[in-house]
Design a protein around this motif. Structure first.
Motif, PDB file in Angstrom:
ATOM      1  N   MET A   7       0.696  -1.196   0.102  1.00 11.06           N
ATOM      2  CA  MET A   7      -0.226   0.031  -0.066  1.00 11.06           C
ATOM      3  C   MET A   7       1.013   1.182   0.067  1.00 11.06           C
ATOM      4  SD  MET A   7      -2.643   1.167   2.903  1.00 11.06           S
ATOM      5  CE  MET A   7      -3.500  -0.321   2.723  1.00 11.06           C
ATOM      6  N   ASN A   8       0.539   2.181  -0.828  1.00 14.60           N
ATOM      7  CA  ASN A   8       1.290   3.476  -0.822  1.00 14.60           C
ATOM      8  C   ASN A   8       0.373   4.583  -0.214  1.00 14.60           C
ATOM      9  OD1 ASN A   8       2.682   5.879  -1.244  1.00 14.60           O
ATOM     10  ND2 ASN A   8       2.926   5.407  -3.479  1.00 14.60           N
ATOM     11  N   ALA A   9       0.729   4.850   1.028  1.00 15.69           N
ATOM     12  CA  ALA A   9      -0.188   5.838   1.839  1.00 15.69           C
ATOM     13  C   ALA A   9      -0.160   7.128   1.274  1.00 15.69           C
ATOM     14  CB  ALA A   9       0.194   5.899   3.180  1.00 15.69           C
ATOM     15  N   ASN A  10       0.853   7.377   0.157  1.00 17.06           N
ATOM     16  CA  ASN A  10       0.784   8.870  -0.253  1.00 17.06           C
ATOM     17  C   ASN A  10      -0.164   8.996  -1.213  1.00 17.06           C
ATOM     18  OD1 ASN A  10       3.142   9.703   1.165  1.00 17.06           O
ATOM     19  ND2 ASN A  10       4.522   8.892  -0.300  1.00 17.06           N
ATOM     20  N   GLN A  11      -0.986   7.916  -1.853  1.00 23.18           N
ATOM     21  CA  GLN A  11      -1.938   8.191  -2.707  1.00 23.18           C
ATOM     22  C   GLN A  11      -3.292   8.736  -1.990  1.00 23.18           C
ATOM     23  OE1 GLN A  11      -2.257   4.374  -4.586  1.00 23.18           O
ATOM     24  NE2 GLN A  11      -0.365   4.346  -5.598  1.00 23.18           N
ATOM     25  N   ASP A  12      -3.664   8.266  -0.776  1.00 22.80           N
ATOM     26  CA  ASP A  12      -4.764   8.446  -0.174  1.00 22.80           C
ATOM     27  C   ASP A  12      -4.617   9.502   0.945  1.00 22.80           C
ATOM     28  OD1 ASP A  12      -6.254   6.591  -1.666  1.00 22.80           O
ATOM     29  OD2 ASP A  12      -5.342   5.165  -0.259  1.00 22.80           O
ATOM     30  N   HIS A  13      -3.319   9.668   1.523  1.00 28.06           N
ATOM     31  CA  HIS A  13      -3.015  10.660   2.503  1.00 28.06           C
ATOM     32  C   HIS A  13      -1.784  11.720   2.049  1.00 28.06           C
ATOM     33  CE1 HIS A  13      -5.088   7.444   4.863  1.00 28.06           C
ATOM     34  NE2 HIS A  13      -4.514   6.808   4.273  1.00 28.06           N
ATOM     35  N   PRO A  14      -1.978  12.578   1.334  1.00 31.28           N
ATOM     36  CA  PRO A  14      -1.143  13.381   1.092  1.00 31.28           C
ATOM     37  C   PRO A  14      -0.365  14.199   2.200  1.00 31.28           C
ATOM     38  CG  PRO A  14      -3.258  14.532   0.790  1.00 31.28           C
ATOM     39  CD  PRO A  14      -3.512  13.170   1.071  1.00 31.28           C
ATOM     40  N   GLU A  15       1.154  14.395   1.740  1.00 32.72           N
ATOM     41  CA  GLU A  15       1.787  14.964   2.434  1.00 32.72           C
ATOM     42  C   GLU A  15       1.782  16.455   2.505  1.00 32.72           C
ATOM     43  OE1 GLU A  15       5.635  11.715   1.915  1.00 32.72           O
ATOM     44  OE2 GLU A  15       5.703  13.602   1.514  1.00 32.72           O
ATOM     45  N   ARG A  16       1.800  17.010   3.837  1.00 34.39           N
ATOM     46  CA  ARG A  16       1.857  18.533   3.824  1.00 34.39           C
ATOM     47  C   ARG A  16       3.170  19.238   4.501  1.00 34.39           C
ATOM     48  NH1 ARG A  16      -2.916  20.171   7.216  1.00 34.39           N
ATOM     49  NH2 ARG A  16      -2.707  17.785   8.337  1.00 34.39           N
ATOM     50  N   LEU A  17       3.647  20.162   3.933  1.00 32.30           N
ATOM     51  CA  LEU A  17       4.527  21.180   4.481  1.00 32.30           C
ATOM     52  C   LEU A  17       4.062  22.153   5.579  1.00 32.30           C
ATOM     53  CD1 LEU A  17       7.166  20.987   1.487  1.00 32.30           C
ATOM     54  CD2 LEU A  17       7.488  19.726   3.600  1.00 32.30           C
ATOM     55  N   LEU A  18       4.388  22.166   6.484  1.00 34.99           N
ATOM     56  CA  LEU A  18       3.835  23.163   7.690  1.00 34.99           C
ATOM     57  C   LEU A  18       5.024  24.193   8.137  1.00 34.99           C
ATOM     58  CD1 LEU A  18       1.339  21.086   9.776  1.00 34.99           C
ATOM     59  CD2 LEU A  18       0.845  22.304   7.500  1.00 34.99           C
ATOM     60  N   ASP A  19       4.858  25.413   7.991  1.00 34.07           N
ATOM     61  CA  ASP A  19       5.808  26.157   8.710  1.00 34.07           C
ATOM     62  C   ASP A  19       5.879  26.313  10.251  1.00 34.07           C
ATOM     63  OD1 ASP A  19       6.704  27.291   6.258  1.00 34.07           O
ATOM     64  OD2 ASP A  19       5.189  28.493   6.145  1.00 34.07           O
ATOM     65  N   ILE A  20       6.787  25.720  10.942  1.00 36.06           N
ATOM     66  CA  ILE A  20       6.788  25.703  12.126  1.00 36.06           C
ATOM     67  C   ILE A  20       8.373  25.970  12.875  1.00 36.06           C
ATOM     68  CG2 ILE A  20       6.599  23.872  14.345  1.00 36.06           C
ATOM     69  CD1 ILE A  20       4.753  22.286  12.376  1.00 36.06           C
ATOM     70  N   ASN A  21       8.156  26.805  13.835  1.00 33.18           N
ATOM     71  CA  ASN A  21       9.337  27.271  14.521  1.00 33.18           C
ATOM     72  C   ASN A  21      10.617  27.629  13.396  1.00 33.18           C
ATOM     73  OD1 ASN A  21       8.531  26.733  17.015  1.00 33.18           O
ATOM     74  ND2 ASN A  21       9.277  24.748  17.118  1.00 33.18           N
ATOM     75  N   GLY A  22      10.099  28.333  12.284  1.00 28.81           N
ATOM     76  CA  GLY A  22      11.258  28.953  11.416  1.00 28.81           C
ATOM     77  C   GLY A  22      11.738  27.964  10.270  1.00 28.81           C
ATOM     78  N   ILE A  23      11.005  26.706  10.230  1.00 29.12           N
ATOM     79  CA  ILE A  23      11.349  25.538   9.355  1.00 29.12           C
ATOM     80  C   ILE A  23      10.103  25.067   9.056  1.00 29.12           C
ATOM     81  CG2 ILE A  23      13.536  25.061  10.782  1.00 29.12           C
ATOM     82  CD1 ILE A  23      12.247  22.363  11.761  1.00 29.12           C
ATOM     83  N   LYS A  24      10.155  24.109   8.140  1.00 25.55           N
ATOM     84  CA  LYS A  24       9.066  23.345   7.468  1.00 25.55           C
ATOM     85  C   LYS A  24       9.326  21.835   7.961  1.00 25.55           C
ATOM     86  CE  LYS A  24       8.341  26.237   3.466  1.00 25.55           C
ATOM     87  NZ  LYS A  24       7.106  26.704   3.782  1.00 25.55           N
ATOM     88  N   LEU A  25       8.153  21.351   8.345  1.00 25.78           N
ATOM     89  CA  LEU A  25       8.096  19.981   8.766  1.00 25.78           C
ATOM     90  C   LEU A  25       6.983  19.377   7.956  1.00 25.78           C
ATOM     91  CD1 LEU A  25       7.849  19.910  12.931  1.00 25.78           C
ATOM     92  CD2 LEU A  25       9.674  19.600  11.325  1.00 25.78           C
ATOM     93  N   CYS A  26       7.373  18.108   7.371  1.00 24.63           N
ATOM     94  CA  CYS A  26       6.299  17.391   6.666  1.00 24.63           C
ATOM     95  C   CYS A  26       5.676  16.490   7.224  1.00 24.63           C
ATOM     96  CB  CYS A  26       7.241  16.669   5.515  1.00 24.63           C
ATOM     97  SG  CYS A  26       6.300  15.715   4.102  1.00 24.63           S
TER      98      CYS A  26
END
Length: 295
Positions: A1-20
């Protein structure tokens, strides 16, 4: 199963960096935050493991810690942050997602982050699950009474030194992570095909795979062992009976020092994520402690 197909990744701005970040399950369900160990992107939380937790009625959140996966990375060998930055990132992630309190599951170094969350921000932790971790900081004075790593593992470290692969060579990196799994595994045979699949995905998702090594250069963060007795949230300790790095006594110490903690031995597991052979036990226990049920 490829979770990325049903659960897209997001990049969030947190503490001056980006967390996926990636989520599974109903966003209205109780939040369950998975915090990985040193050098580990979120890929090590297996897709099917996350799906099974979500099927149990949890909103499961996994993420790449800084310097892993698609999150912000820094030049290898020069991390401009300490271990407490990883703690701040976990808090910031909850803030950004609008989650007042979550069920926290941490493995190895992630278990140390989880302990600090429970001590320093108790209102943010609905339940606590600590996997393959310790009440003592790495090499610190607060772990003098805990059992040392196995003689075989110490010998392996002495012989191998700081050997690392050519990080630009996908096959070499896959071999490096697969060999590492064998080194830290217990008596349950390593599924090398599965490990190669996960390690390949780690490499494929990591613009700078060498940066994950920065985690080994971090300070231990603020020690909290002396404050573990303050933890009042329901706590589960899952620890492998064949852990060569943090022997079972580390899990026993956590269970003694955190009031009311439940210790569940994972037979044959080493210092690793719970392998599929143990998922039935691990998942059932995590769902139980995060539902408020007590044995």
């Amino acid at each position: 199963m490829n979770a990325n197909q049903d659960h897209p990744e997001r990049l969030l701005d947190i503490n001056g960096i980006k967390l996926c970040v990636q989520t599974f399950g109903d966003p209205a369900a109780p939040a369950l935050l998975l915090i990985g160990g040193a050098e580990a992107s979120m890929d090590w939380w297996d897709d099917d493991f996350c799906e099974r937790l979500a099927a149990g009625g949890r909103h499961v959140i996994r993420y790449d810690t800084r310097d892993t996966g698609r999150s912000t990375t820094f030049p290898p060998g020069a991390p401009p942050y300490g271990n407490d930055a990883l703690f701040d990132d976990a808090v910031g992630l909850l803030d950004e997602l609008g989650i007042a309190a979550a069920h926290i599951v941490g493995v190895s170094m992630g278990g140390g982050i989880a302990q600090r969350l429970a001590v320093r921000h108790p209102g943010r932790v609905a339940s606590l699950t600590l996997i393959a971790t310790s009440p003592g900081g790495p090499g610190g004075p607060d772990r003098h009474d805990l059992p040392p790593m196995s003689a075989e593992l110490a010998k392996r470290f002495a012989e191998d030194g700081d050997q690392t692969p050519d990080w630009s060579d996908r096959e070499a990196v896959i071999a490096y992570y697969t060999d590492g799994e064998r080194t830290f595994a217990g008596t349950i045979p390593v599924d090398e095909e599965r490990m190669r699949r996960i390690a390949g995905r780690v490499w494929d998702r990591s613009p700078s795979p060498a940066s994950a090594q920065n985690h080994w250069q971090l300070d231990g963060g603020e020690p909290v062992r002396a404050r573990l007795g303050e933890i009042a949230t329901p706590t589960l300790v899952l620890h492998g009976t064949a852990d060569p790095l943090l022997p079972y006594g580390h899990g026993e110490a956590l269970a003694r020092e955190i009031p009311g903690a439940r210790l569940v031995p994972l037979e044959g597991m080493g210092h690793q994520m719970p392998p599929p052979e143990l998922w039935d036990i691990a998942i059932a226990e995590i769902l139980s402690v995060s539902s408020g049920e007590r044995p």
